[in-house]
Motif scaffolding. Structure first.
Motif, PDB file in Angstrom:
ATOM      1  N   THR A   1     -35.685  49.439 -35.545  1.00  0.00           N
ATOM      2  CA  THR A   1     -36.292  50.612 -34.910  1.00  0.00           C
ATOM      3  C   THR A   1     -37.760  50.316 -34.650  1.00  0.00           C
ATOM      4  O   THR A   1     -38.356  49.421 -35.260  1.00  0.00           O
ATOM      5  N   LYS A   2     -38.317  51.069 -33.661  1.00  0.00           N
ATOM      6  CA  LYS A   2     -39.742  50.907 -33.354  1.00  0.00           C
ATOM      7  C   LYS A   2     -40.382  52.281 -33.180  1.00  0.00           C
ATOM      8  O   LYS A   2     -39.726  53.257 -32.827  1.00  0.00           O
ATOM      9  N   LYS A   3     -41.690  52.328 -33.435  1.00  0.00           N
ATOM     10  CA  LYS A   3     -42.408  53.593 -33.357  1.00  0.00           C
ATOM     11  C   LYS A   3     -43.863  53.311 -33.004  1.00  0.00           C
ATOM     12  O   LYS A   3     -44.494  52.415 -33.592  1.00  0.00           O
TER      13      LYS A   3
ATOM     14  N   GLY B   1     -51.942  55.239 -30.461  1.00  0.00           N
ATOM     15  CA  GLY B   1     -51.599  54.394 -29.320  1.00  0.00           C
ATOM     16  C   GLY B   1     -52.116  52.995 -29.426  1.00  0.00           C
ATOM     17  O   GLY B   1     -52.060  52.242 -28.457  1.00  0.00           O
ATOM     18  N   LEU B   2     -52.617  52.591 -30.611  1.00  0.00           N
ATOM     19  CA  LEU B   2     -53.217  51.275 -30.762  1.00  0.00           C
ATOM     20  C   LEU B   2     -52.273  50.275 -31.425  1.00  0.00           C
ATOM     21  O   LEU B   2     -52.577  49.081 -31.455  1.00  0.00           O
TER      22      LEU B   2
ATOM     23  N   SER C   1     -49.848  44.894 -32.394  1.00  0.00           N
ATOM     24  CA  SER C   1     -50.530  45.463 -31.216  1.00  0.00           C
ATOM     25  C   SER C   1     -50.332  44.473 -30.058  1.00  0.00           C
ATOM     26  O   SER C   1     -51.179  43.608 -29.776  1.00  0.00           O
ATOM     27  N   PRO C   2     -49.146  44.564 -29.376  1.00  0.00           N
ATOM     28  CA  PRO C   2     -48.813  43.542 -28.356  1.00  0.00           C
ATOM     29  C   PRO C   2     -49.657  43.707 -27.075  1.00  0.00           C
ATOM     30  O   PRO C   2     -49.850  44.810 -26.587  1.00  0.00           O
ATOM     31  N   GLU C   3     -50.139  42.581 -26.586  1.00  0.00           N
ATOM     32  CA  GLU C   3     -50.894  42.591 -25.327  1.00  0.00           C
ATOM     33  C   GLU C   3     -49.959  42.510 -24.124  1.00  0.00           C
ATOM     34  O   GLU C   3     -50.335  42.843 -23.011  1.00  0.00           O
TER      35      GLU C   3
ATOM     36  N   ASN D   1     -36.793  44.193 -28.104  1.00  0.00           N
ATOM     37  CA  ASN D   1     -37.866  44.014 -27.134  1.00  0.00           C
ATOM     38  C   ASN D   1     -38.873  45.140 -27.295  1.00  0.00           C
ATOM     39  O   ASN D   1     -38.507  46.321 -27.373  1.00  0.00           O
ATOM     40  N   VAL D   2     -40.147  44.755 -27.317  1.00  0.00           N
ATOM     41  CA  VAL D   2     -41.232  45.735 -27.480  1.00  0.00           C
ATOM     42  C   VAL D   2     -42.197  45.573 -26.316  1.00  0.00           C
ATOM     43  O   VAL D   2     -42.662  44.457 -26.036  1.00  0.00           O
ATOM     44  N   SER D   3     -42.464  46.675 -25.609  1.00  0.00           N
ATOM     45  CA  SER D   3     -43.389  46.633 -24.463  1.00  0.00           C
ATOM     46  C   SER D   3     -44.820  46.495 -24.943  1.00  0.00           C
ATOM     47  O   SER D   3     -45.154  46.766 -26.111  1.00  0.00           O
ATOM     48  N   ALA D   4     -45.674  46.067 -24.008  1.00  0.00           N
ATOM     49  CA  ALA D   4     -47.101  45.949 -24.317  1.00  0.00           C
ATOM     50  C   ALA D   4     -47.649  47.300 -24.716  1.00  0.00           C
ATOM     51  O   ALA D   4     -47.127  48.348 -24.351  1.00  0.00           O
ATOM     52  N   ILE D   5     -48.736  47.279 -25.494  1.00  0.00           N
ATOM     53  CA  ILE D   5     -49.307  48.509 -26.028  1.00  0.00           C
ATOM     54  C   ILE D   5     -49.742  49.446 -24.924  1.00  0.00           C
ATOM     55  O   ILE D   5     -49.797  50.667 -25.097  1.00  0.00           O
ATOM     56  N   SER D   6     -50.011  48.878 -23.709  1.00  0.00           N
ATOM     57  CA  SER D   6     -50.475  49.703 -22.591  1.00  0.00           C
ATOM     58  C   SER D   6     -49.327  50.403 -21.892  1.00  0.00           C
ATOM     59  O   SER D   6     -49.558  51.291 -21.069  1.00  0.00           O
ATOM     60  N   ILE D   7     -48.081  49.992 -22.197  1.00  0.00           N
ATOM     61  CA  ILE D   7     -46.921  50.580 -21.517  1.00  0.00           C
ATOM     62  C   ILE D   7     -46.233  51.571 -22.459  1.00  0.00           C
ATOM     63  O   ILE D   7     -45.764  51.181 -23.544  1.00  0.00           O
TER      64      ILE D   7
END
Length: 565
Positions: free
Chosen positions: A403-405, A410-411, A458-460, A481-487
């Protein structure tokens, strides 16, 4: 008694008597008034034939004392100035008639004195005692002896403090006395022959001697004597030793055959001929020893005693038992079978905690693992209990859910790898892509086959996180799969823990209960409303019918008026 009568007779005749105890000093006053022209005074005693024997002389002028050469009174006499004669160490032979003589020129005055000597006898003693007495048999009980008495005394026998009198065939008393020719003292002996009964068990027998002393009649009692009473056996009983309320397997017991006779019967026999002694010992007794045991007198086969012996037993069989390993989801039937001599209590424990019911596993879970104990006991039988244990191990291949959260700021994002399996799987993380790892790993406690590992990143750019869980059974891999922190992206719910799952289930049960209660209340209200409406419609029909009848009557009346016109 005859001698006492003679003493009284002497007193009645006016003779003066001096009583003295054996060994004491005899003191005899002269009992005469001393005349003025006294020349001398003398003392004599009279022999049985009446002839005198002078023993002491005292002159009134010279004040001198002379004692005659009488061997038996040598160094024993003392004559005072008032002519009182004293004889030391009184003996039985001193029992005589003594005379005090006061002599003047023209007269002789005499005053006789009778001396009586008494000797207290020794305390009576029962000797030559019988070792035992047998019922319905006349047998010598013993001799009562009292020595060194003067005059002689009488002996009396007692049973439990009451005087025993001669009774033909039951009580025979033989009395005799002997006098020592030197000391002239008496020894009294009384022999008692007695026919005893069982009523004499523990009864004390005593004897006493009655004698006469200087002050009159006295009685001295012997010590008590208790005799062993022999009587035949009338009843046989069996005693179980040691005394127990219940006998269980493994006990050692002894059956003792007892007769109520005395002496106790030493030779017994069982009707089956198991033993010929009065005891029968059972060592490490087993359940097959349960039964009736009997014993009897060898010489009286008809006199039989019996007792029922019940050997309690308790068997426990746990299936399966020992250490058992099963896979998660498997079914495992468990049975604890009890076989006992009476109803037994059964208790199940898991990890030292008592269970409400026996365990049953239709589909094993990790939380089912543990140490199970089936324990049983017979409450009425002390120390009879059994227990067996089952150590259940529930194994499972690793199962992974990720799971992801996203953090509210948002950082950062938290990725959690939930793992289930036994033995405990080891977790490893792999990251593909760029991004800073704020917290490498953090693991929860391993409970009931579950735990998790999480990292905060904190993925770029878009990255892939891989969680690998491995134990002795299998290696399992899962990726996320984890999207970038900006998405922005949709978060996945965390795995619910067992404790929270139970709370959720409890809350769900509460909500369901409330909903059901409301539905029932609504149903009851609907039924009441339906009944009310049904009643209202019925009443309306009656009213409309009445109104219709009134309208019809009114129209008929109008038509009648029109016809008449």
């Amino acid at each position: 008694i005859k001698k006492l009568f003679m003493y009284s007779l002497m007193l009645g005749l006016g003779w003066y008597t001096v009583n003295s105890a054996y060994g004491d000093t005899i003191i005899m006053p002269c009992r005469l008034d001393v005349p003025q022209n006294l020349m001398f005074g003398k003392w004599k005693y009279e022999k049985p034939d009446g002839s005198p024997v002078f023993i002491a002389f005292r002159s009134s002028t010279k004040k001198s004392v002379q004692y005659d050469d009488v061997p038996e009174y040598k160094d024993r006499l003392s004559l005072s100035e008032n002519y009182t004669l004293s004889i030391s160490n009184a003996r039985i032979s001193d029992e005589k008639r003594f005379v005090c003589m006061l002599v003047t020129e023209d007269n002789v005055f005499e005053a006789p004195t009778i001396v009586k000597v008494f000797k207290q006898p020794s305390k009576p003693e029962i000797v030559s005692k019988a070792l035992f007495l047998e019922t319905e048999q006349l047998k010598k009980l013993g001799d009562c002896i009292s020595e060194d008495s003067y005059p002689d005394g009488n002996i009396t026998w007692y049973r439990n403090g009451k005087v025993l009198h001669p009774l033909e065939g039951a009580v025979v008393i033989i009395f005799k006395k002997e006098m020592d020719p030197v000391t002239q003292l008496y020894t009294m002996t009384s022999t008692l022959e007695y026919k005893t009964t069982k009523a004499d068990i523990q009864m004390p027998f005593t004897c006493s001697v009655t004698y006469y002393g200087p002050s009159g009649q006295k009685t001295v009692h012997s010590e008590q004597a208790v005799f062993d009473i022999y009587y035949p056996t009338e009843q046989v009983t069996i005693q179980v030793l040691p005394p127990k309320t219940a006998i269980k397997e493994g006990d050692n017991i002894t059956l003792k055959c007892l007769g109520n006779g005395n002496p106790p019967q030493r030779s017994f026999g069982q009707p089956e001929g198991i033993r010929s002694s009065n005891t029968y010992t059972l060592t490490d007794v087993r359940r097959n020893a349960t039964g009736d045991y009997k014993c009897s007198l060898i010489d009286k086969k008809s006199m039989i005693a019996s007792t029922a012996i019940t050997v309690h037993y308790l068997d426990l069989s746990l299936n399966p038992s020992g250490e058992v390993t099963r896979q998660i989801g498997d079914a495992l039937p468990v049975s604890c079978t009890i076989s006992a001599s009476r109803n037994a209590t059964v208790v199940w424990m898991k990890d030292n905690i008592r269970l409400r019911s026996s365990p049953s596993f239709s589909s094993l879970h990790y939380q089912d693992a543990g140490n199970y104990v089936c324990e049983t006991a017979l409450q009425e039988v002390e120390g009879l209990k059994k227990r067996e244990s089952l150590t259940l191990i529930v194994e499972g291949k690793p199962q992974i859910k990720m799971t992801k959260k996203t953090d509210p700021s948002g950082l950062s994002k938290t990725i959690i790898c939930h793992v289930e399996g036994f033995p405990k799987p080891a977790i490893q993380w792999t990251i593909t892509g760029s991004g800073s790892v704020i917290n490498q790993t953090e693991e929860s406690p391993y409970i009931n086959g579950r735990y998790y590992s999480k990292i905060i990143i904190s993925p770029e750019e878009n990255v892939t996180l891989t969680c690998t869980a491995e134990n002795q059974l299998e290696r399992t891999v899962n990726s996320l799969n984890v999207s970038a922190i900006s998405i922005p992206e949709h978060d996945e719910a965390d795995e619910i823990s067992d404790e929270n799952r139970e709370k959720v289930n409890d809350q769900a049960k509460l909500i369901v209960g409330i909903v059901v209660g409301l539905l029932l209340a609504a149903l009851v209200a609907g039924v009441v409303y339906w009944l009310y409406m049904k009643k209202s419609k019925t009443a309306s029909k009656h009213v409309n019918k009445d109104l219709g009848n009134m309208e019809e009557n009114k129209k008929l009346e109008e038509n009648n008026h029109k016809t008449e016109a």
